[in-house]
Design a protein around this motif. Structure first.
Motif, mmCIF file in Angstrom:
data_model
loop_
_atom_site.group_PDB
_atom_site.id
_atom_site.type_symbol
_atom_site.label_atom_id
_atom_site.label_comp_id
_atom_site.label_asym_id
_atom_site.label_seq_id
_atom_site.Cartn_x
_atom_site.Cartn_y
_atom_site.Cartn_z
ATOM 1 N N ASN A 257 0.917 -1.358 -0.109
ATOM 2 C CA ASN A 257 0.039 -0.080 -0.024
ATOM 3 C C ASN A 257 0.684 1.330 -0.145
ATOM 4 O O ASN A 257 0.191 2.461 0.304
ATOM 5 N N VAL A 258 2.136 1.165 -0.392
ATOM 6 C CA VAL A 258 3.158 2.261 -0.386
ATOM 7 C C VAL A 258 3.414 3.084 -1.582
ATOM 8 O O VAL A 258 4.020 3.993 -1.607
ATOM 9 N N LYS A 259 2.724 2.457 -2.637
ATOM 10 C CA LYS A 259 2.931 3.015 -3.941
ATOM 11 C C LYS A 259 2.615 4.370 -4.033
ATOM 12 O O LYS A 259 1.707 4.943 -3.593
ATOM 13 N N GLY A 260 3.521 5.366 -4.686
ATOM 14 C CA GLY A 260 3.352 6.756 -4.808
ATOM 15 C C GLY A 260 3.502 7.312 -3.634
ATOM 16 O O GLY A 260 3.414 8.921 -3.636
ATOM 17 N N ARG A 261 3.867 6.854 -2.419
ATOM 18 C CA ARG A 261 4.090 7.530 -1.203
ATOM 19 C C ARG A 261 5.523 8.167 -1.053
ATOM 20 O O ARG A 261 6.476 7.517 -1.400
ATOM 21 N N THR A 262 5.639 9.019 -0.125
ATOM 22 C CA THR A 262 7.125 9.454 0.570
ATOM 23 C C THR A 262 7.424 8.642 2.021
ATOM 24 O O THR A 262 6.344 8.879 2.730
ATOM 25 N N VAL A 263 8.543 8.137 2.239
ATOM 26 C CA VAL A 263 9.040 7.475 3.360
ATOM 27 C C VAL A 263 9.964 8.497 4.127
ATOM 28 O O VAL A 263 10.813 8.837 3.238
ATOM 29 N N VAL A 264 9.575 8.927 5.222
ATOM 30 C CA VAL A 264 10.735 9.806 5.922
ATOM 31 C C VAL A 264 11.095 9.107 7.379
ATOM 32 O O VAL A 264 10.173 8.824 8.043
ATOM 33 N N PHE A 265 12.323 9.173 7.245
ATOM 34 C CA PHE A 265 13.049 8.578 8.348
ATOM 35 C C PHE A 265 13.041 9.790 9.665
ATOM 36 O O PHE A 265 13.727 10.978 9.332
ATOM 37 N N THR A 266 12.405 9.805 10.630
ATOM 38 C CA THR A 266 12.253 10.694 11.664
ATOM 39 C C THR A 266 12.204 10.022 13.191
ATOM 40 O O THR A 266 12.924 8.934 13.513
ATOM 41 N N ASP A 267 11.928 11.111 14.053
ATOM 42 C CA ASP A 267 11.903 10.563 15.256
ATOM 43 C C ASP A 267 10.911 9.676 15.991
ATOM 44 O O ASP A 267 10.989 9.067 16.996
ATOM 45 N N ARG A 268 9.768 9.544 15.328
ATOM 46 C CA ARG A 268 8.544 8.617 15.657
ATOM 47 C C ARG A 268 7.874 8.074 14.492
ATOM 48 O O ARG A 268 7.771 8.924 13.530
ATOM 49 N N ILE A 277 4.740 8.870 5.029
ATOM 50 C CA ILE A 277 4.853 7.631 6.094
ATOM 51 C C ILE A 277 5.882 7.998 6.937
ATOM 52 O O ILE A 277 7.236 8.032 6.404
ATOM 53 N N MET A 278 5.849 8.004 8.171
ATOM 54 C CA MET A 278 7.179 8.491 8.978
ATOM 55 C C MET A 278 7.567 7.232 9.629
ATOM 56 O O MET A 278 6.856 6.187 10.390
ATOM 57 N N LEU A 279 8.759 6.877 9.557
ATOM 58 C CA LEU A 279 9.446 5.653 10.198
ATOM 59 C C LEU A 279 10.575 6.055 11.293
ATOM 60 O O LEU A 279 11.429 6.695 11.126
ATOM 61 N N THR A 281 13.413 6.335 13.769
ATOM 62 C CA THR A 281 14.611 5.604 13.816
ATOM 63 C C THR A 281 14.966 4.941 15.015
ATOM 64 O O THR A 281 15.845 4.092 14.991
ATOM 65 N N MET A 282 14.445 4.989 16.163
ATOM 66 C CA MET A 282 14.527 4.405 17.548
ATOM 67 C C MET A 282 13.549 3.334 17.558
ATOM 68 O O MET A 282 13.998 2.539 18.346
ATOM 69 N N ASP A 283 12.666 3.090 16.598
ATOM 70 C CA ASP A 283 11.638 2.168 16.579
ATOM 71 C C ASP A 283 12.440 0.867 16.066
ATOM 72 O O ASP A 283 12.988 0.916 15.183
ATOM 73 N N VAL A 284 11.830 -0.322 16.409
ATOM 74 C CA VAL A 284 12.081 -1.571 16.038
ATOM 75 C C VAL A 284 11.033 -2.002 14.884
ATOM 76 O O VAL A 284 10.127 -1.451 14.576
ATOM 77 N N HIS A 285 11.429 -2.998 14.194
ATOM 78 C CA HIS A 285 10.728 -3.344 12.975
ATOM 79 C C HIS A 285 9.161 -3.846 13.522
ATOM 80 O O HIS A 285 8.337 -3.753 12.565
ATOM 81 N N HIS A 286 8.999 -4.347 14.621
ATOM 82 C CA HIS A 286 7.521 -4.424 15.258
ATOM 83 C C HIS A 286 6.890 -3.257 15.141
ATOM 84 O O HIS A 286 5.526 -3.147 14.434
ATOM 85 N N HIS A 287 7.315 -1.900 15.521
ATOM 86 C CA HIS A 287 6.691 -0.648 15.138
ATOM 87 C C HIS A 287 6.463 -0.392 13.681
ATOM 88 O O HIS A 287 5.343 0.060 13.525
ATOM 89 N N TRP A 288 7.390 -0.458 13.318
ATOM 90 C CA TRP A 288 7.360 -0.359 11.722
ATOM 91 C C TRP A 288 6.267 -1.029 10.853
ATOM 92 O O TRP A 288 5.458 -0.691 9.980
ATOM 93 N N THR A 289 6.242 -2.198 11.366
ATOM 94 C CA THR A 289 5.176 -3.329 10.720
ATOM 95 C C THR A 289 3.594 -2.771 11.056
ATOM 96 O O THR A 289 2.815 -2.945 10.319
ATOM 97 N N ILE A 291 2.871 0.248 11.558
ATOM 98 C CA ILE A 291 2.478 1.433 10.740
ATOM 99 C C ILE A 291 1.920 0.982 9.284
ATOM 100 O O ILE A 291 0.968 1.468 8.833
ATOM 101 N N PHE A 292 2.617 0.067 8.820
ATOM 102 C CA PHE A 292 2.397 -0.484 7.341
ATOM 103 C C PHE A 292 0.935 -1.100 7.397
ATOM 104 O O PHE A 292 0.134 -1.176 6.524
ATOM 105 N N GLU A 293 0.672 -1.767 8.450
ATOM 106 C CA GLU A 293 -0.440 -2.643 8.520
ATOM 107 C C GLU A 293 -1.649 -1.515 8.652
ATOM 108 O O GLU A 293 -2.944 -1.588 8.409
#
Length: 485
Positions: A257-268, A277-279, A281-289, A291-293
Motif C-alpha cells: 500500500n506504499v505505492k506513490g508515497r514518500t517515506v521519511v525517517f524521523t523521530d517517531r 509515512i514516518m518511520l 529511527t529508534m523504533d524496531v521492526h515491530h513498530h514499523w510493521t 504502521i504499514f498495517e
C-alpha cells in the motif's frame, strides 16, 4: 550588611580558588552541563524549526570541541563561536525541570577558547546566565594536597622577551589575534579544506551505497521519495535503509500500500500531516510493521482531513488551507486532524461573512504555538488555532493584497534561486550545492550572488551546504553561513 557583603565576596573568591585546583572528567562535564542541555535541547523546540536547526548545529560543534579537549596531547585550538536559543526561565521556580516557561526563548552567542573542560563548562553556563553552584558538589578529581601547594593548574606565563628570544609563538597573543580577526570564507576554507577532503574521500563508498539502496528501495516499493528529517550521517542513513530492506524481505505483503508515497525517517513512527509515512529511527521492526498495517486506515483519515480543509476553505472565501513542512514542525496526521476539526467548529459558530471565492489563490497554515496572526514573507497567512474570528477576518482582509504580492515574489525567487544554484555548482565544479531548511530563498540568492564573484578552487568536487555557521560535517560536507564575509 557590610559584614554579609564581605563574607559573600570571600566565599566567591574561595570558590574560584577551589575550582582552579580541580579537573573534570568527560562524564562529569556532561553532568555539569545538564541545566544547559535542558535549556537548549532541540527536542524542546519542536514548534520552532529554525531555532531547533540552529541548536542542533551548535550542539554538534560544541560536542566536537569537548571531544578535542579530552584527546591526550591535543594542543591546536581555534576559537569557536556558537549561537544557541536558550529557553527562558520562570522567575520563581526552584525545580530545574519546571523552571522553563513556554513564553519564549532568547538567542545567546559566545566564543569558546578555553583549553580544559572545567573552564569550558563554566564559560558555557555563565554565557547562558545559568547557575554554576552545582559544580561545587561534583565529585571532581582534586590534585593531591601536597602537589596543589607547589603548582597551580594553569600554563606558565613567560615574559614577552622569552618568545622574542626563542622564536616560539605567544599563545596569548595568538588568541587575542584570532579573536580580533573575524573569520572570512577564504581563511576558513584554507584552514579546513584538507580535513573536509579527507572526510569526503572516506565517505564516498558509503555515499554510493546510499544512492544504490535508495534507488533500489524506491523502485521496488514504487515510492515517490525517501527523505530524512534530520541531517544524519551517511552511515546512519545506510543502516536505516538496510533495516527497511530487511523488513521488505521478511514481510513483502505489508508494503503493497506504499505505492506513490514518500517515506521519511524521523523521530517517531506514523503518518505526517503532509501524508508521508514516518518511520521512527529508534523504533524496531515491530513498530514499523504496525504502521504499514495501519496504512489503509491512515488513508481514510487523510481523505477526511482533506474534506475538512475544503470546508474551512469554503468558510474563508476560498483561501487554501495547507501544511508547509519547511515552516512547520513535523506533526502526525491525527494531531493535525484534531487541530483542523477544532478550528472548523470555531468558524462554524462565528459565521464569518466572507464572500465566496474572494480569497482564491491565497494560502494559510494553522499554528498552535502562535497567539496573533501573521503573514510570512513567502505569502502564507500564519493563523493561530486560538485566533479570535473577528481578528482573523480583519487581518486577512487587510493583508490580502500583500499576501498575493509575496506569493508572486516567492515564485520568482524560487526560479532565481534554482538558476543561481545551477550556475554556482557549474562554476565551482561542486558535486552538490544545497541549503538548510532554515535558510530562506532570499538569503540563498544573496549568498550565491556573492559566491559567483569569488574565485574558489577549494570547492572543486566538494559538497557545499549553505547554513548559519561554519562547520565541517562528519562526511566531509562544508557548511558556510549564508552571510559569509
Amino acid at each position: 550588611t557590610l559584614y554579609r557583603f564581605i563574607r559573600l565576596c570571600l566565599e566567591k573568591i574561595l570558590l574560584q580558588c577551589v575550582l582552579q585546583s580541580r579537573t573534570l572528567s568527560g562524564a562529569e562535564a556532561i553532568n555539569a552541563l545538564r541545566p544547559f542541555y535542558f535549556a537548549v535541547h532541540p527536542d524542546f523546540f519542536g514548534q520552532h524549526p529554525k531555532e531547533r536547526e540552529v541548536n542542533e548545529n551548535s550542539l554538534k560543534r560544541l560536542n566536537g570541541y569537548l571531544e578535542n579537549l579530552q584527546k591526550p596531547g591535543f594542543r591546536s585550538f581555534k576559537p569557536t563561536q556558537l549561537t544557541f536559543y536558550v529557553r527562558e526561565r520562570e522567575p520563581n521556580s526552584s525545580n530545574v525541570q519546571e523552571s522553563f516557561s513556554a513564553s519564549g526563548f532568547r538567542a545567546v552567542s559566545f566564543t569558546l577558547h578555553t583549553r580544559d573542560l572545567l573552564s569550558t563548562v563554566l564559560d558555557i553556563l555563565n554565557s547562558c546566565s545559568l547557575s554554576t553552584e552545582h559544580i561545587q558538589s561534583l565529585n571532581v578529581n582534586s590534585q593531591p594536597h601536597k602537589e596543589a601547594k607547589s603548582t597551580v593548574n594553569r600554563p606558565i606565563k613567560w615574559d614577552k622577551t622569552y618568545y622574542s628570544f626563542t622564536g616560539f609563538k605567544d599563545p596569548e597573543e595568538e588568541l587575542e589575534q584570532a579573536q580580533r580577526v573575524e573569520t572570512t570564507l577564504i581563511s576558513w576554507l584554507d584552514y579546513n579544506e584538507a580535513s573536509a577532503v579527507k572526510k569526503l574521500k572516506k565517505s564516498l563508498p558509503l555515499r554510493k551505497e546510499l544512492e544504490r539502496l535508495k534507488f533500489e528501495l524506491s523502485r521496488q516499493l514504487q515510492l515517490s521519495d525517501i527523505r530524512w528529517q534530520r541531517s544524519w550521517g551517511v552511515a546512519h542513513r545506510c543502516s536505516q535503509l538496510h533495516s527497511l530492506g530487511r523488513l521488505v524481505q521478511q514481510r513483502p505483503e505489508l508494503l503493497k500500500n506504499v505505492k506513490g508515497r514518500t517515506v521519511v525517517f524521523t523521530d517517531r513512527s506514523g503518518m505526517s500531516a503532509a501524508g508521508h509515512i514516518m518511520l521512527g529511527t529508534m523504533d524496531v521492526h515491530h513498530h514499523w510493521t504496525k504502521i504499514f498495517e495501519r496504512l489503509p486506515n491512515y488513508y481514510k483519515l487523510q481523505k477526511s482531513l482533506q474534506l475538512l480543509e475544503e470546508r474551512i476553505s469554503q468558510l474563508l472565501g476560498g483561501i487554501q488551507v495547507t501544511h508547509v513542512e519547511e515552516l512547520q514542525p513535523l506533526v502526525t496526521l491525527e494531531e493535525y486532524y484534531e487541530t483542523l476539526d477544532s478550528f472548523y467548529n470555531k468558524l462554524c459558530d462565528s459565521r464569518l461573512p466572507f464572500h465566496p471565492r474572494s480569497l482564491r489563490g491565497l494560502q494559510m497554515i494553522l499554528e498552535s504555538d502562535r497567539y496573533a496572526p501573521g503573514l510570512h514573507e513567502s505569502g502564507h497567512f500564519m493563523i493561530p488555532t486560538v485566533c479570535d474570528p473577528a481578528t482573523l477576518q480583519w487581518f486577512i482582509f487587510a493583508k490580502a493584497q500583500e499576501a498575493r504580492e509575496n506569493l508572486k515574489r516567492k515564485e520568482e525567487m524560487m526560479m532565481t534561486e534554482k538558476e543561481l544554484i545551477d550556475t554556482s555548482t557549474e562554476k565551482f565544479s561542486l558535486d552538490r550545492l544545497y541549503k538548510e531548511p532554515s535558510v530562506s530563498s532570499a538569503q540563498m540568492i544573496d549568498c550565491c550572488k556573492r559566491l559567483l564573484e569569488e574565485s574558489l578552487p577549494y570547492l572543486q568536487g566538494m559538497h557545499l551546504c549553505i547554513s548559519h555557521f561554519y562547520s565541517v560535517l562528519q562526511d566531509g560536507d562544508l557548511c558556510i553561513p549564508w552571510n559569509w564575509k
